[in-house]
Scaffold this active site. Structure first.
Site, PDB file in Angstrom:
ATOM      1  N   ARG A  94       2.594  -6.094 -25.462  1.00  0.00           N
ATOM      2  CA  ARG A  94       2.007  -6.610 -24.216  1.00  0.00           C
ATOM      3  C   ARG A  94       1.465  -5.480 -23.329  1.00  0.00           C
ATOM      4  O   ARG A  94       0.368  -5.569 -22.789  1.00  0.00           O
ATOM      5  CB  ARG A  94       3.076  -7.415 -23.461  1.00  0.00           C
ATOM      6  CG  ARG A  94       2.525  -8.249 -22.338  1.00  0.00           C
ATOM      7  CD  ARG A  94       3.595  -9.106 -21.689  1.00  0.00           C
ATOM      8  NE  ARG A  94       4.236 -10.053 -22.580  1.00  0.00           N
ATOM      9  CZ  ARG A  94       3.674 -11.166 -23.068  1.00  0.00           C
ATOM     10  NH1 ARG A  94       2.442 -11.460 -22.748  1.00  0.00           N
ATOM     11  NH2 ARG A  94       4.331 -11.972 -23.873  1.00  0.00           N
ATOM     12  N   ARG A 153      -2.230 -15.888 -21.008  1.00  0.00           N
ATOM     13  CA  ARG A 153      -1.402 -14.749 -21.380  1.00  0.00           C
ATOM     14  C   ARG A 153      -0.393 -14.490 -20.271  1.00  0.00           C
ATOM     15  O   ARG A 153      -0.737 -14.604 -19.082  1.00  0.00           O
ATOM     16  CB  ARG A 153      -2.245 -13.468 -21.512  1.00  0.00           C
ATOM     17  CG  ARG A 153      -3.205 -13.454 -22.663  1.00  0.00           C
ATOM     18  CD  ARG A 153      -2.554 -13.101 -23.960  1.00  0.00           C
ATOM     19  NE  ARG A 153      -1.785 -11.866 -23.904  1.00  0.00           N
ATOM     20  CZ  ARG A 153      -1.004 -11.449 -24.898  1.00  0.00           C
ATOM     21  NH1 ARG A 153      -0.892 -12.161 -26.005  1.00  0.00           N
ATOM     22  NH2 ARG A 153      -0.330 -10.321 -24.784  1.00  0.00           N
ATOM     23  N   LEU A 176       1.350 -11.884 -18.116  1.00  0.00           N
ATOM     24  CA  LEU A 176       0.926 -10.530 -17.755  1.00  0.00           C
ATOM     25  C   LEU A 176       2.122  -9.660 -17.411  1.00  0.00           C
ATOM     26  O   LEU A 176       3.088 -10.125 -16.795  1.00  0.00           O
ATOM     27  CB  LEU A 176      -0.028 -10.605 -16.567  1.00  0.00           C
ATOM     28  CG  LEU A 176      -1.349 -11.338 -16.879  1.00  0.00           C
ATOM     29  CD1 LEU A 176      -2.076 -11.726 -15.606  1.00  0.00           C
ATOM     30  CD2 LEU A 176      -2.227 -10.482 -17.784  1.00  0.00           C
ATOM     31  N   HIS A 210      -3.325 -23.150 -11.558  1.00  0.00           N
ATOM     32  CA  HIS A 210      -2.285 -23.737 -12.410  1.00  0.00           C
ATOM     33  C   HIS A 210      -2.318 -25.253 -12.257  1.00  0.00           C
ATOM     34  O   HIS A 210      -2.401 -25.763 -11.132  1.00  0.00           O
ATOM     35  CB  HIS A 210      -0.905 -23.190 -12.001  1.00  0.00           C
ATOM     36  CG  HIS A 210       0.193 -23.716 -12.868  1.00  0.00           C
ATOM     37  ND1 HIS A 210       0.362 -23.299 -14.176  1.00  0.00           N
ATOM     38  CD2 HIS A 210       1.140 -24.650 -12.641  1.00  0.00           C
ATOM     39  CE1 HIS A 210       1.380 -23.951 -14.707  1.00  0.00           C
ATOM     40  NE2 HIS A 210       1.878 -24.778 -13.791  1.00  0.00           N
TER      41      HIS A 210
HETATM   42  C1  GRF Z   1      -6.949 -25.499 -16.649  1.00  0.00           C
HETATM   43  O1  GRF Z   1      -6.292 -26.739 -16.577  1.00  0.00           O
HETATM   44  C2  GRF Z   1      -6.189 -24.457 -15.894  1.00  0.00           C
HETATM   45  O2  GRF Z   1      -5.567 -24.952 -14.750  1.00  0.00           O
HETATM   46  C3  GRF Z   1      -5.154 -24.043 -16.891  1.00  0.00           C
HETATM   47  O3  GRF Z   1      -5.815 -24.039 -18.126  1.00  0.00           O
HETATM   48  C4  GRF Z   1      -6.918 -24.937 -18.072  1.00  0.00           C
HETATM   49  C5  GRF Z   1      -8.132 -24.136 -18.383  1.00  0.00           C
HETATM   50  O4  GRF Z   1      -9.297 -24.897 -18.477  1.00  0.00           O
HETATM   51  N1  GRF Z   1      -4.549 -22.799 -16.525  1.00  0.00           N
HETATM   52  P1  GRF Z   1     -10.717 -24.203 -18.517  1.00  0.00           P
HETATM   53  O5  GRF Z   1     -10.686 -23.144 -19.608  1.00  0.00           O
HETATM   54  O6  GRF Z   1     -11.000 -23.607 -17.170  1.00  0.00           O
HETATM   55  O7  GRF Z   1     -11.664 -25.312 -18.870  1.00  0.00           O
END
Ligand code: GRF
Length: 217
Positions: free
Chosen positions: A65, A91, A93, A109
Site C-alpha cells: 500500500r 482504495r 489510503l 460516500h
Molecule cells: C458512488 O456511489 C460513490 O459514492 C462510491 O462509488 C460510486 C462511484 O460511482 N464511492 P462513479 O464511479 O462516480 O460512477
C-alpha cells in the site's frame, strides 16, 4: 483558479458530474487530471474524450500500500492540485497519503455518515430497515469513510426498494452534492475548525439536501 485532480476506479459518473458542472459555468476550477488505480477504468476514456489529462497508476504493480500510495502521490503532485477529489476511488489510503493532503482531500460516500462506512451501504441500509438513507461529501481523515462532513443528501427508503433502486436514487443526489462541495472549496467558503466544517447560514441550509422530488412523488 483552483486546480483539482480527480481520482477514480471505475465508471466515473461523479467525475462526469464535476466536468458537466465546470462546462456549465457552475464550477470555477481547472480539472488538471483524472487518475485511476485501474488501467481499464471506464472513466479514463470519458475524461480523455473531454480533453482532460487521464493517467493510471496500477495498484497491482506495487508490492504494498505504501509503495502504491507514494507513486500515486508523485503522479498527483505533478499537477500541483489545490484539491484532490476522490470520486469512486476504491482504495484504502495510507495515513501518510492522507496527511500529505490534509484539508485538501475530499471523498463522496453513498451513505449518511457516520452510518454505514465501508462497502455495500445500500444492502446494509435495507437490512437495517432504515427509512432515510443518502450520501455524504466529507474531508478525508486516516479513518475510512470518516472526516468533517461538508454536505449530505437524504432520500427516503421505500417499501419494496432493491439495492439498485436505492443506488440509483442516491446517485442522482451524489451528482448534485459533489459539484456543490467542490464549488464551495474553490470559492474559499469551507472553513475547517476543530474537525468541523463551518458554513454560513445560507450555505448550511443548502448543505442538508432532502431530495424533494422523491419525497413529493
Ligand atoms: C458512488 O456511489 C460513490 O459514492 C462510491 O462509488 C460510486 C462511484 O460511482 N464511492 P462513479 O464511479 O462516480 O460512477
Amino acid at each position: 483558479m483552483k486546480n483539482i485532480v480527480i481520482l477514480i476506479s471505475g465508471r466515473g459518473s461523479n467525475m462526469e458530474a464535476l466536468i458537466a458542472a465546470r462546462d456549465a459555468g457552475n464550477l470555477p476550477v481547472n480539472i488538471a487530471a483524472v487518475i485511476s488505480n485501474r488501467p481499464d477504468a471506464r472513466g479514463l476514456e470519458t475524461a480523455a474524450k473531454a480533453g482532460i489529462t487521464a493517467h493510471y497508476v496500477d495498484h497491482k504493480a506495487f508490492a504494498g500500500r505504501e509503495a502504491f500510495d507514494a507513486a500515486l502521490a508523485e503522479c498527483i503532485d505533478q499537477f500541483q492540485p489545490d484539491l484532490v477529489v476522490l470520486a469512486g476511488f476504491m482504495r484504502i489510503l495510507s495515513e501518510g497519503f492522507v496527511r500529505h493532503y490534509e484539508g485538501h482531500l475530499m471523498n463522496i460516500h453513498p451513505s449518511l455518515l457516520p452510518s454505514f462506512p465501508g462497502l455495500h451501504t445500500h444492502q446494509r441500509a435495507l437490512e437495517e430497515g432504515v427509512r432515510v438513507h443518502g450520501c455524504t461529501v466529507h474531508f478525508v481523515t486516516p479513518t475510512l469513510d470518516h472526516g468533517p462532513v461538508i454536505i449530505q443528501a437524504a432520500v427516503p427508503v421505500l417499501d419494496g426498494d432493491t439495492e439498485d433502486d436505492l443506488a440509483a436514487r442516491i446517485l442522482i443526489q451524489e451528482h448534485k452534492i459533489y459539484p456543490q462541495a467542490v464549488r464551495w472549496f474553490a470559492e474559499g467558503k469551507l472553513t475547517l475548525t476543530n474537525g468541523r466544517v463551518l458554513l454560513n447560514q445560507a450555505q448550511s441550509k443548502q448543505a442538508a439536501l432532502i431530495a424533494p422530488e422523491v419525497c413529493q412523488a
